[in-house]
Design an enzyme around this catalytic site. Sequence first.
Site, short mmCIF file in Angstrom:
data_model
loop_
_atom_site.label_atom_id
_atom_site.label_comp_id
_atom_site.label_asym_id
_atom_site.label_seq_id
_atom_site.Cartn_x
_atom_site.Cartn_y
_atom_site.Cartn_z
CB THR A 11 -0.92 0.00 1.25
OG1 THR A 11 -1.64 -1.22 1.27
CG2 THR A 11 -1.87 1.18 1.24
CE LYS A 203 -0.20 5.65 13.44
NZ LYS A 203 -1.60 5.45 13.04
P1 NDP Z 1 1.71 -3.90 2.88
O1 NDP Z 1 1.55 -5.21 3.52
O2 NDP Z 1 0.63 -3.37 2.01
O3 NDP Z 1 3.07 -3.85 2.04
C1 NDP Z 1 4.26 -4.48 2.44
C2 NDP Z 1 4.89 -5.09 1.22
O4 NDP Z 1 6.21 -5.50 1.52
C3 NDP Z 1 4.11 -6.31 0.73
O5 NDP Z 1 3.97 -6.25 -0.67
C4 NDP Z 1 5.03 -7.45 1.16
O6 NDP Z 1 4.89 -8.60 0.38
C5 NDP Z 1 6.39 -6.81 0.97
N1 NDP Z 1 7.45 -7.50 1.69
C6 NDP Z 1 7.40 -8.19 2.85
N2 NDP Z 1 8.60 -8.68 3.17
C7 NDP Z 1 9.45 -8.31 2.18
C8 NDP Z 1 10.83 -8.51 1.93
N3 NDP Z 1 11.61 -9.20 2.78
N4 NDP Z 1 11.37 -8.00 0.81
C9 NDP Z 1 10.62 -7.30 -0.06
N5 NDP Z 1 9.29 -7.07 0.13
C10 NDP Z 1 8.71 -7.56 1.23
O7 NDP Z 1 2.01 -2.86 4.08
P2 NDP Z 1 1.73 -1.29 4.10
O8 NDP Z 1 2.20 -0.68 2.86
O9 NDP Z 1 0.33 -1.05 4.53
O10 NDP Z 1 2.64 -0.83 5.33
C11 NDP Z 1 4.04 -0.69 5.19
C12 NDP Z 1 4.56 0.06 6.43
O11 NDP Z 1 3.96 1.35 6.48
C13 NDP Z 1 4.22 -0.61 7.76
O12 NDP Z 1 5.29 -0.42 8.65
C14 NDP Z 1 2.99 0.16 8.24
O13 NDP Z 1 2.83 0.16 9.63
C15 NDP Z 1 3.32 1.55 7.74
N6 NDP Z 1 2.19 2.43 7.53
C16 NDP Z 1 1.13 2.01 6.77
C17 NDP Z 1 0.09 2.87 6.50
C18 NDP Z 1 -1.03 2.48 5.61
O14 NDP Z 1 -1.89 3.33 5.33
N7 NDP Z 1 -1.09 1.26 5.11
C19 NDP Z 1 0.07 4.24 7.06
C20 NDP Z 1 1.24 4.59 7.83
C21 NDP Z 1 2.25 3.69 8.05
P3 NDP Z 1 3.82 -9.72 0.88
O15 NDP Z 1 2.48 -9.07 0.83
O16 NDP Z 1 4.01 -10.82 -0.10
O17 NDP Z 1 4.23 -10.10 2.29
N1 HSE Z 2 -3.93 1.19 11.20
C1 HSE Z 2 -3.53 2.56 11.14
C2 HSE Z 2 -4.75 3.44 11.35
C3 HSE Z 2 -2.89 2.83 9.80
O1 HSE Z 2 -5.88 2.93 11.36
O2 HSE Z 2 -4.59 4.65 11.54
C4 HSE Z 2 -2.14 4.11 9.74
O3 HSE Z 2 -1.08 4.18 10.62
#
Ligand code: NDP
Ligand code: HSE
Length: 429
Positions: A11, A203
């Site tokens: 994401t 946070k």
């Molecule tokens: P996702 O699960 O959507 O994305 C993570 C991606 O990383 C997946 O495609 C995953 O693959 C891949 N991945 C996992 N392990 C590896 C590896 N060893 N090498 C390469 N790629 C890998 O997570 P998000 O994007 O939602 O979140 C990412 C970070 O951002 C987290 O720390 C989250 O807390 C933070 N965050 C997220 C927010 C949000 O709105 N989603 C907002 C603020 C912070 P696979 O799916 O196959 O495991």
């Molecule tokens: N799970 C978190 C939320 C995502 O609902 O705000 C963003 O950090």
Amino acid sequence: MINVAVIGFGTVGSGTVKVLLQNSELIKERTGLDIRLKWIADLDIEKDRGVKLPEGVLTTDAYKAIDDPEVNIVVELIGGKTKAKELILRALRNGKNVVTANKALLAEDGYELFKEAYIQSRELGFEAAVAGGIPIIKVLKEGLVANNIIAAYGIINGTSNYILSKMTKDKIDFNTALAEAQVLGYAEQDPTYDIEGIDTAHKLTLMATLVYGIPLYYNEVYKEGITGITPEDITYAHELGYKIKLLAITKMIDGEIELRVHPTMIPDNYLISRVEGVFNAIYIRGDAVGDTLYYGRGAGDLPTGSAVVSDIIDIAKVCSNGKSYAVRMDNKAYKIKKIEDILAMYYFRFSALDKPGVLSKISGILGEHDISISAVIQKERRKGEAVPVIVLTHLAREKNVLEAIATIDKLPVITTKTHFIRVENQSIG
Ligand code: NDP
Ligand code: HSE
């Protein structure tokens, strides 16, 4: 030319790539920087992420990107703790600057990472880790840098705010609202971090280290989630002129710092109580600036990507002109106030048998514990049966509140454990 490697194309990774590629001309025009996306590493590089990529950037091997001598900035967006920590440390030791959105890793285990960044004289940016698209880290380290911060309050978990907003608007219970949040993709399949206040505490830990220069005190944060909130609480709060929100609170009182996350009743005419759905907001009072409020999307691909790219640009400026924007972690030895020692107003929901003298018994015990009542609601009449008795107090010490409740809950007329919610209606906008 500044070369960037994005690790994790989920994401936030795809949002970051979209912002970087789609707004590249704008970024260049505004900053003069030439930022090149050199690598995107993910376990799955076949999946369509809705963005057209330059040739040859995708790899399944994160190390290939992190070990590439041409890469200046590594962006960790895989989430989780163990692997993410290993990758960040490796990147820093390779002389790379790092950007991450990983609030859980930084809050619980960030000391080692910030120390390594310091040792290596490299940057570790984390704008996206707090409140998604709201540039609150920049506000704290730059915009309000000349202020002593008196208090900061935040709605910084979109999922729990969505659930509470939905319970309020549609008069539904917690489980129904949670199920809706899951269907809409707001809550995780395991929503524990969101609904138990853990994500909010992560946070808050990061914010508080900037606000007061304290270490990453995640374990000292008092955490209470929203699972105990009922539609009745929301209705009574409304009658008393309040909304219930999951708040992150930090303030300095008499040289001690409060760090707490819990459902909180706030007057419904305050701006922050109007923040609905998945939106986030942070209220900050500084001694020079006065009251300020920051509002926006706390999650999602593009809003969070916007924050990640802002860190990339700041670090690219450092790479280009040597000026550091880094957050240097302080180690100030303030005492963190225990939750028992805080002063707050309280909302109580007693479940009491409808008998003569019950209210005077309850108020007598509250009085003995130095707790003064400001409002009472008891509408229902079910002679001989349990009815809710709602009491709002003036400022009271939490220790006294806990003792009074323990005594009240032993009364034969009290049928279930008393529920209470802390109330904030001072110094909050
Ligand atoms: P996702 O699960 O959507 O994305 C993570 C991606 O990383 C997946 O495609 C995953 O693959 C891949 N991945 C996992 N392990 C590896 C590896 N060893 N090498 C390469 N790629 C890998 O997570 P998000 O994007 O939602 O979140 C990412 C970070 O951002 C987290 O720390 C989250 O807390 C933070 N965050 C997220 C927010 C949000 O709105 N989603 C907002 C603020 C912070 P696979 O799916 O196959 O495991
Ligand atoms: N799970 C978190 C939320 C995502 O609902 O705000 C963003 O950090």
